[in-house]
Design a protein around this motif. Structure first.
Motif, PDB file in Angstrom:
ATOM      1  N   HIS A 282       0.738  -1.161  -0.098  1.00 10.96           N
ATOM      2  CA  HIS A 282      -0.006   0.020   0.097  1.00 10.96           C
ATOM      3  C   HIS A 282       0.937   1.155  -0.008  1.00 10.96           C
ATOM      4  N   ILE A 283       1.827   1.303   0.897  1.00 16.44           N
ATOM      5  CA  ILE A 283       2.748   2.416   0.697  1.00 16.44           C
ATOM      6  C   ILE A 283       3.616   2.574  -0.390  1.00 16.44           C
ATOM      7  N   GLU A 284       3.904   1.358  -1.127  1.00 13.33           N
ATOM      8  CA  GLU A 284       4.574   1.554  -2.363  1.00 13.33           C
ATOM      9  C   GLU A 284       3.847   2.002  -3.480  1.00 13.33           C
ATOM     10  N   LYS A 285       2.802   1.896  -3.201  1.00 11.89           N
ATOM     11  CA  LYS A 285       1.476   2.195  -4.551  1.00 11.89           C
ATOM     12  C   LYS A 285       0.943   3.580  -4.325  1.00 11.89           C
ATOM     13  N   LYS A 286       0.664   3.807  -3.003  1.00 13.72           N
ATOM     14  CA  LYS A 286      -0.209   5.176  -2.646  1.00 13.72           C
ATOM     15  C   LYS A 286       0.667   6.202  -2.182  1.00 13.72           C
ATOM     16  N   HIS A 287       1.712   5.729  -1.552  1.00 17.64           N
ATOM     17  CA  HIS A 287       2.645   6.703  -0.788  1.00 17.64           C
ATOM     18  C   HIS A 287       3.745   6.599  -1.085  1.00 17.64           C
ATOM     19  N   PRO A 288       4.572   6.678  -2.466  1.00 14.86           N
ATOM     20  CA  PRO A 288       5.725   6.266  -2.758  1.00 14.86           C
ATOM     21  C   PRO A 288       6.911   7.077  -1.883  1.00 14.86           C
ATOM     22  N   THR A 289       6.646   8.354  -1.695  1.00 17.40           N
ATOM     23  CA  THR A 289       7.525   9.152  -1.136  1.00 17.40           C
ATOM     24  C   THR A 289       7.735   8.951   0.334  1.00 17.40           C
ATOM     25  N   ARG A 290       6.920   8.137   0.837  1.00 15.96           N
ATOM     26  CA  ARG A 290       7.066   7.681   2.360  1.00 15.96           C
ATOM     27  C   ARG A 290       7.582   6.291   2.610  1.00 15.96           C
ATOM     28  N   LEU A 291       7.975   5.685   1.337  1.00 18.38           N
ATOM     29  CA  LEU A 291       8.726   4.184   1.472  1.00 18.38           C
ATOM     30  C   LEU A 291      10.092   4.136   2.199  1.00 18.38           C
ATOM     31  N   GLU A 292      10.796   5.226   2.038  1.00 19.88           N
ATOM     32  CA  GLU A 292      12.084   5.122   2.661  1.00 19.88           C
ATOM     33  C   GLU A 292      12.070   5.162   3.988  1.00 19.88           C
ATOM     34  N   ARG A 293      11.064   6.167   4.390  1.00 18.78           N
ATOM     35  CA  ARG A 293      10.768   6.184   6.054  1.00 18.78           C
ATOM     36  C   ARG A 293      10.221   4.752   6.585  1.00 18.78           C
ATOM     37  N   TYR A 294       9.354   4.310   5.628  1.00 21.81           N
ATOM     38  CA  TYR A 294       8.983   2.646   6.254  1.00 21.81           C
ATOM     39  C   TYR A 294      10.014   2.008   6.273  1.00 21.81           C
ATOM     40  N   THR A 295      11.036   1.780   5.264  1.00 19.19           N
ATOM     41  CA  THR A 295      12.151   1.003   5.581  1.00 19.19           C
ATOM     42  C   THR A 295      13.073   1.424   6.819  1.00 19.19           C
ATOM     43  N   GLN A 296      13.152   2.537   6.980  1.00 20.67           N
ATOM     44  CA  GLN A 296      14.028   2.864   8.316  1.00 20.67           C
ATOM     45  C   GLN A 296      13.379   2.115   9.367  1.00 20.67           C
TER      46      GLN A 296
END
Length: 663
Positions: A79-93
């Motif tokens: 969902h993050i990758e599809k709808k909020h790609p700009t927040r993917l790096e924060r998700y990984t951190q």
């Protein structure tokens, strides 16, 4: 998205929110977020079956729910990758940070993931990276400076970012430390072994000379053979017998195995033969006196005995200490019992002794004409790519070219020609000779090649058997040569061209192996191999020599065992030789062993006394091929571009490569 779809989704969301509002308010106090580190993005609403209902906070003010399985938050990441790609790096951190601390949700509803994710893998320490890099260099025979190549650095840092790659000097230091640890473990392993055998040989490459030594022993529990490389030291100066004796003595002393070695196998080099003849053990005297040096000293010392007595009484006699120190009394080194390499002897039989067959003029004429034409083919095929293509087109296989130092390569080359003639026909070989402009083979010459290959096949098979390392034992030597003689005698009956060759081979075997075939120790070693026992010959005199040797040494073992195990007074120890040993320890064990129908090595475990003597007699190897294999690996390290490598660094890397079980 169309207006209708938007309205439909909003209606579904509103219905879902209104229908579950009461339930969520009731369940929320009892629910715990399964992934607390994702509370910044998702709020837990409830659970259904095997899934969690999560609400995305990033989609606000819109209300968006999604389902996530209890064993994996993969839907949340998608969902993050599809709808909020700009927040993917924060998700990984956040995901990586959660792995650095212990999870506090052991009592939550979410079980651990069955499959480890790439970002959830355990971090690799710098020490483990250095260890793997060191193994890569040692096992791959790479030069130490490979770690300074930018491609290697990029590879390591790409696989594990923020990792430091060792420098060349660090690699050399770690190889040295690992070599020291390997030697320590190897010494500890050898200290527990009662009998050890060694092989040794010399090797020259790029104007440097080395002496190699390998050790071989049996595991007392499994009766399986083990081996290790002890040294590959550089030899400086002339390779005299004393220099070789000193180098071997130092290596044996370093590993504390000098008294444990039963035999050392070498080739027939004159320097090795003299070294073991002078310093090695013999049946009569461990250090026989050299001929020609003591006679003169005895004559000089016996001229004026009275004058010598008067001088010794009246004053002090001055002696030149330097002369005494320089005098070689042949007691400086102690070498074990020697054994000549059986493969090297067979090589001499197949080359030097086989030439005596040319005394027969018919054999000489056919042999020389045939091998001259073979040599023309071998030279053309190895020097011209066009010739190789012609051979490939007509014969589907390439010819093999013999090597001067290995006779079995000549046999393999002849056998290849015979095989191609049999499979592709004589026409294919004739076409190759025509296109390469070499003399064609006559039918008589082709028949001679076929008979030569058939005659020399038993010799080649005997070579392959004796140059083994893991399964072969010293007890294989006498049965192998005995069976080889029998096979050659059988071939002699139907021989048409090679009768002189067979006679020359039999004469060479008798000349070079005659003493070994009547050696009681080697015969006893063959009898104590369960595979052979007494089935390899019908000569009763041969068996009597071996059985007498076995009985005598079994009695000696029993007496030594009693004397070592008893703790009695001095009087009882003095008369301990009068004690009669149990027949079960000697004669009955031997008779039971010979009558046992099993022929596996495990049968020796049922007869301890026989097993101990078998291990001692069969410890040595009949050939020194193991040391030649050591030099084969050494040649892969000591290449022309690495010819300036220090001898100590070269030896450390080689021994680590060959003794990987000890570090």
């Amino acid at each position: 998205m169309s207006v209708a779809e938007t309205q439909e989704n909003s209606s579904e969301v509103s219905q879902l929110s209104t229908s579950e509002e009461v339930g969520s308010q009731e369940d929320q106090p009892t629910l715990v977020h399964p992934w607390p580190y994702l509370e910044e993005f998702f709020e837990m609403v409830g659970c259904k079956n095997n899934s969690f209902r999560m609400r995305c906070k990033l989609c606000a003010p819109k209300y968006h729910e999604l389902m996530a399985f209890k064993n994996s938050p993969s839907n949340l990441k998608k969902h993050i990758e599809k709808k909020h790609p700009t927040r993917l790096e924060r998700y990984t951190q956040l995901t990586s940070a959660s792995l650095k601390r212990k999870s506090s949700t052991e009592g939550s509803l979410a079980p651990p993931s069955k499959q480890t994710k790439l970002w959830e893998t355990q971090r690799v320490s710098q020490a483990s990276v250095d260890k793997v890099v060191l193994k890569f260099i040692v096992q791959g025979l790479h030069p130490p400076h490979v770690v300074q190549q930018q491609g290697f650095i990029d590879l390591v840092q790409h696989l594990r970012p923020n990792t430091n790659v060792m420098t060349r000097n660090t690699v050399v230091n770690k190889v040295t430390k690992a070599s020291i640890e390997m030697r320590r473990k190897l010494k500890a392993a050898l200290s527990e072994i009662e009998f050890i055998a060694t092989t040794t040989d010399c090797w020259t490459a790029h104007r440097h000379s080395f002496i190699g030594v390998t050790a071989h022993w049996f595991n007392p529990q499994t009766l399986q053979r083990s081996c290790a490389a002890l040294a590959c030291k550089q030899l400086k100066g002339s390779h005299t017998f004393s220099a070789l004796a000193g180098a071997l003595n130092d290596i044996h002393t370093e590993f504390n195995i000098r008294e444990k070695i039963v035999r050392t196998t070498t080739d027939n080099g004159s320097n090795f033969l003299k070294a073991f003849r002078i310093y090695g053990q013999t049946d009569e005297n461990n250090n026989p006196e050299p001929v020609g040096e003591s006679d003169g000293e005895e004559d000089d010392g016996g001229q004026n005995d009275d004058d010598d007595e008067e001088e010794s009484v009246e004053g002090v006699e001055f002696v030149d200490a330097g002369a005494l120190l320089d005098e070689d009394d042949y007691l400086e080194y102690q070498l074990p019992k020697h054994h000549r390499c059986a493969c090297h002897l067979l090589n001499l039989v197949s080359t030097v002794d086989a030439l005596k067959a040319e005394v027969n003029p018919l054999y000489k004429r056919v042999s020389r004409s045939t091998f001259a034409k073979c040599s023309s083919l071998w030279n053309k095929s190895s020097r011209s790519t066009t010739a190789s293509e012609v051979i490939e087109d007509h014969c589907k296989l390439q010819f093999l070219r013999p090597v001067a130092t290995r006779w079995n390569s000549l046999f393999s080359a002849v056998e290849r020609i015979v095989r191609l003639t049999r499979e592709q026909g004589e026409g294919a070989l004739a076409a190759v000779c025509s296109e390469l402009d070499t003399p064609k083979f006559t039918p008589v010459e082709l028949a001679f090649l076929a008979e030569y290959a058939k005659t020399m096949s038993p010799v080649a098979k005997a070579l392959d058997v004796l140059q083994g390392e893991t399964s072969v034992q010293m007890g294989w030597l006498v049965p192998t040569i005995t069976l080889l003689r029998t096979k050659l005698q059988q071939l002699n009956i139907a021989s048409k061209f090679c009768e002189p060759l067979i006679a020359a081979l039999l004469s060479g075997l008798e000349k070079r192996f005659g003493e070994m075939l009547t050696d009681p120790e080697l015969i006893a070693a063959a009898i104590l191999v369960p595979k052979f026992k007494t089935c390899w010959t019908s000569d009763e005199n041969i068996f009597k020599l071996g059985l007498d040797y076995i009985r005598n040494h079994l009695d000696c073992q029993a007496e030594n065992h009693i004397s070592e195990g008893s703790q009695s007074s001095e009087e009882e120890d003095f008369f301990s030789s009068l004690k009669k040993t149990s027949p079960l320890e000697t004669t009955q064990q031997l008779d039971a062993y010979l009558g046992c129908p099993r022929d596996t090595v495990e049968v020796l475990k049922s007869f301890p006394a026989v097993c101990q003597l078998s291990l001692k007699l069969n410890m040595a190897l009949p050939a020194s091929a193991a040391c030649e294999r050591l030099f084969t690996v050494a040649g892969l390290i000591f290449r022309p571009k690495r010819a300036h490598t220090g001898s100590k660094n070269f030896e450390n890397q080689l021994l680590l490569r060959l003794n990987k079980a000890y570090w």
